[in-house]
Motif scaffolding. Structure first.
Motif, mmCIF file in Angstrom:
data_model
loop_
_atom_site.group_PDB
_atom_site.id
_atom_site.type_symbol
_atom_site.label_atom_id
_atom_site.label_comp_id
_atom_site.label_asym_id
_atom_site.label_seq_id
_atom_site.Cartn_x
_atom_site.Cartn_y
_atom_site.Cartn_z
ATOM 1 N N LEU A 7 29.534 38.536 43.227
ATOM 2 C CA LEU A 7 28.146 38.901 43.541
ATOM 3 C C LEU A 7 27.202 37.786 43.134
ATOM 4 N N THR A 8 26.269 37.488 44.030
ATOM 5 C CA THR A 8 25.232 36.537 43.673
ATOM 6 C C THR A 8 23.984 36.856 44.491
ATOM 7 N N GLY A 9 22.924 36.103 44.266
ATOM 8 C CA GLY A 9 21.714 36.413 45.018
ATOM 9 C C GLY A 9 20.588 35.454 44.735
ATOM 10 N N ASP A 10 19.491 35.668 45.444
ATOM 11 C CA ASP A 10 18.304 34.827 45.282
ATOM 12 C C ASP A 10 17.060 35.694 45.318
ATOM 13 N N ARG A 11 16.059 35.251 44.570
ATOM 14 C CA ARG A 11 14.752 35.902 44.671
ATOM 15 C C ARG A 11 14.044 35.367 45.904
ATOM 16 N N MET A 40 22.921 39.381 47.331
ATOM 17 C CA MET A 40 21.770 40.249 47.207
ATOM 18 C C MET A 40 20.472 39.469 47.372
ATOM 19 N N ALA A 42 17.126 39.458 46.069
ATOM 20 C CA ALA A 42 16.585 40.125 44.879
ATOM 21 C C ALA A 42 15.072 40.281 44.990
ATOM 22 N N GLN A 45 13.451 41.866 41.875
ATOM 23 C CA GLN A 45 13.305 40.894 40.786
ATOM 24 C C GLN A 45 12.117 39.967 41.075
ATOM 25 N N TYR A 131 13.923 41.632 33.205
ATOM 26 C CA TYR A 131 14.723 41.421 34.410
ATOM 27 C C TYR A 131 16.185 41.013 34.140
ATOM 28 N N GLN A 135 19.291 42.510 36.072
ATOM 29 C CA GLN A 135 20.327 41.651 36.654
ATOM 30 C C GLN A 135 21.725 42.086 36.216
ATOM 31 N N ASP A 138 22.591 44.778 38.499
ATOM 32 C CA ASP A 138 23.027 44.246 39.802
ATOM 33 C C ASP A 138 24.513 43.893 39.779
ATOM 34 N N ILE A 139 24.883 43.216 38.707
ATOM 35 C CA ILE A 139 26.253 42.687 38.642
ATOM 36 C C ILE A 139 27.266 43.807 38.389
ATOM 37 N N VAL A 147 30.538 35.543 39.343
ATOM 38 C CA VAL A 147 29.137 35.341 39.689
ATOM 39 C C VAL A 147 28.860 33.847 39.820
ATOM 40 N N VAL A 149 26.642 30.989 40.056
ATOM 41 C CA VAL A 149 25.226 30.655 39.859
ATOM 42 C C VAL A 149 25.109 29.284 39.205
ATOM 43 N N GLN A 153 21.405 29.945 34.930
ATOM 44 C CA GLN A 153 21.643 31.394 34.895
ATOM 45 C C GLN A 153 22.717 31.804 33.879
#
Ligand code: TRP
Length: 340
Positions: A7-11, A40, A42, A45, A131, A135, A138-139, A147, A149, A153
């Motif tokens: 799982l990973t993501g960006d705002r 995701m 985010a 976030q 946050y 997070q 989320d994970i 993850v 990142v 992070q």
């Protein structure tokens, strides 16, 4: 064999740039065949320090989705979803908040830095401070063990691991899983801005975006920071902290040719314009198909929204399962069995 969960993501605070591309997007495309992948957006976030600008986050949500699809993140392999559409994440966050101390949160180096950078002082929103806990939700909601990142992070993942250990030990069940970080390959960490500053960012106006036109890319490359003392072509040049060479290291596949140019530049006789033109050709070749795909998806927004919706529905049902286990472990599953 069952695939590990990633799982990973960006705002979504802006469009994605080639720093994101080198540091994470390219790798995600590679990893989508090896892992059961979740990505995701985010947005919630992002709202923690943008409560007054929801429109900005909303519009960037679509931009980021377009960026993902155009670099080749394949929605048939990757579950792309929108954080705010998974309310279960918020309840998980609440349960985790009870096992994290305020002083531990204030010590989280990533948040600490960001708080300083953003000059919040007394106006620090509580949602922003916590946050890292969201997070962790989320994970853990997806039982992710991998993850991918950036270096910045790492403290987030460490905090998540602590929450997992506390939770499992307090409630005496192995409900949650400890994630591991997957760092970018050496040399593919953070790409500097075109002005040579350490960070590529919208506010510094020094980024090349995946959505930039070919003219804009060229103009940005030609204005790039090099060696300020390399004035005449015949002068010896410095290749360290020389943005053009840093970018070539990240983008040029012909390493032999690159080594030759580096030597030539160091010894004198190779001008900046020539090196920049070479970089421009490479960048244009890499970014053109991405931009074309982006233009295509921009004309097929129904498809893009469908991807996000389907991804969010799938993600929600998985998060609900984890939440149900968490409620059961705490012993507050009185009247309602979620998703059972
Ligand atoms: N914090 C990440 C960022 O700054 C985004 C993010 C939110 C994330 N939740 C995550 C990354 C979970 C990895 C895993 O962009």
């Amino acid at each position: 064999m069952k695939k590990e969960i990633l799982l990973t993501g960006d705002r979504p605070t802006g469009k994605l740039h080639i720093g994101h591309y080198i540091g994470s997007l390219k790798n995600r495309v590679k990893l989508q065949d090896q892992y059961n992948s979740f990505i995701m957006i985010a947005d919630q976030q992002a709202l923690t320090d943008n409560a007054k600008n929801p429109e900005k986050i909303r519009s960037n949500l679509t931009e980021v989705a377009l960026d993902y699809l155009s670099v080749g993140i394949d929605p048939s392999k990757v579950n792309i979803f929108v954080q705010s559409q998974i309310p279960e994440l918020n309840e998980l966050t609440m349960h985790y908040l009870n096992i994290v101390t305020l002083s531990r949160l204030k010590r989280n180096p990533t948040v600490k830095n960001e708080i300083k950078e953003k000059n919040f002082n007394e106006s620090l929103p509580t949602g922003f401070l916590i946050y890292p806990v969201s997070q962790a939700a989320d994970i853990t909601a997806f039982k992710a063990t991998v993850v991918p990142v950036g270096e910045d992070q790492l403290p987030m993942i460490e905090q998540t691991r602590e929450i997992v250990r506390s939770f499992n030990s307090i409630y005496k069940r192995e409900v949650l899983f400890e994630p591991n970080v997957l760092l970018p390959e050496k040399g593919l960490g953070r790409l500097p801005g075109i002005d040579g500053k350490a960070k590529m960012s919208k506010s510094l106006g020094n980024a090349i975006y995946l959505s930039d036109s070919s003219d804009t890319i060229k103009q940005k490359v030609m204005s790039m920071y090099t060696d300020p003392n390399h004035i005449r072509v015949e002068d010896p040049g410095n290749v360290e902290n020389n943005t053009v060479f840093t970018y070539l290291d990240a983008f040029c596949l012909d390493k032999l040719q690159l080594e030759e140019m580096r030597e030539h530049y160091k010894n004198g006789g190779l001008g900046d314009v020539k090196v920049k033109r070479y970089l421009n050709d490479i960048l244009q070749a890499e970014l053109e198909p991405i931009r074309n795909k982006r233009n295509y998806y921009e004309k097929h927004m129904d498809f893009v929204y469908e991807v996000l919706k389907t991804g969010s529905i799938n993600a929600r049902s998985l998060a609900a399962e984890t939440l149900s286990e968490v409620r059961e472990a705490i012993g507050i599953n009185f009247f309602f069995k979620l998703n059972r």
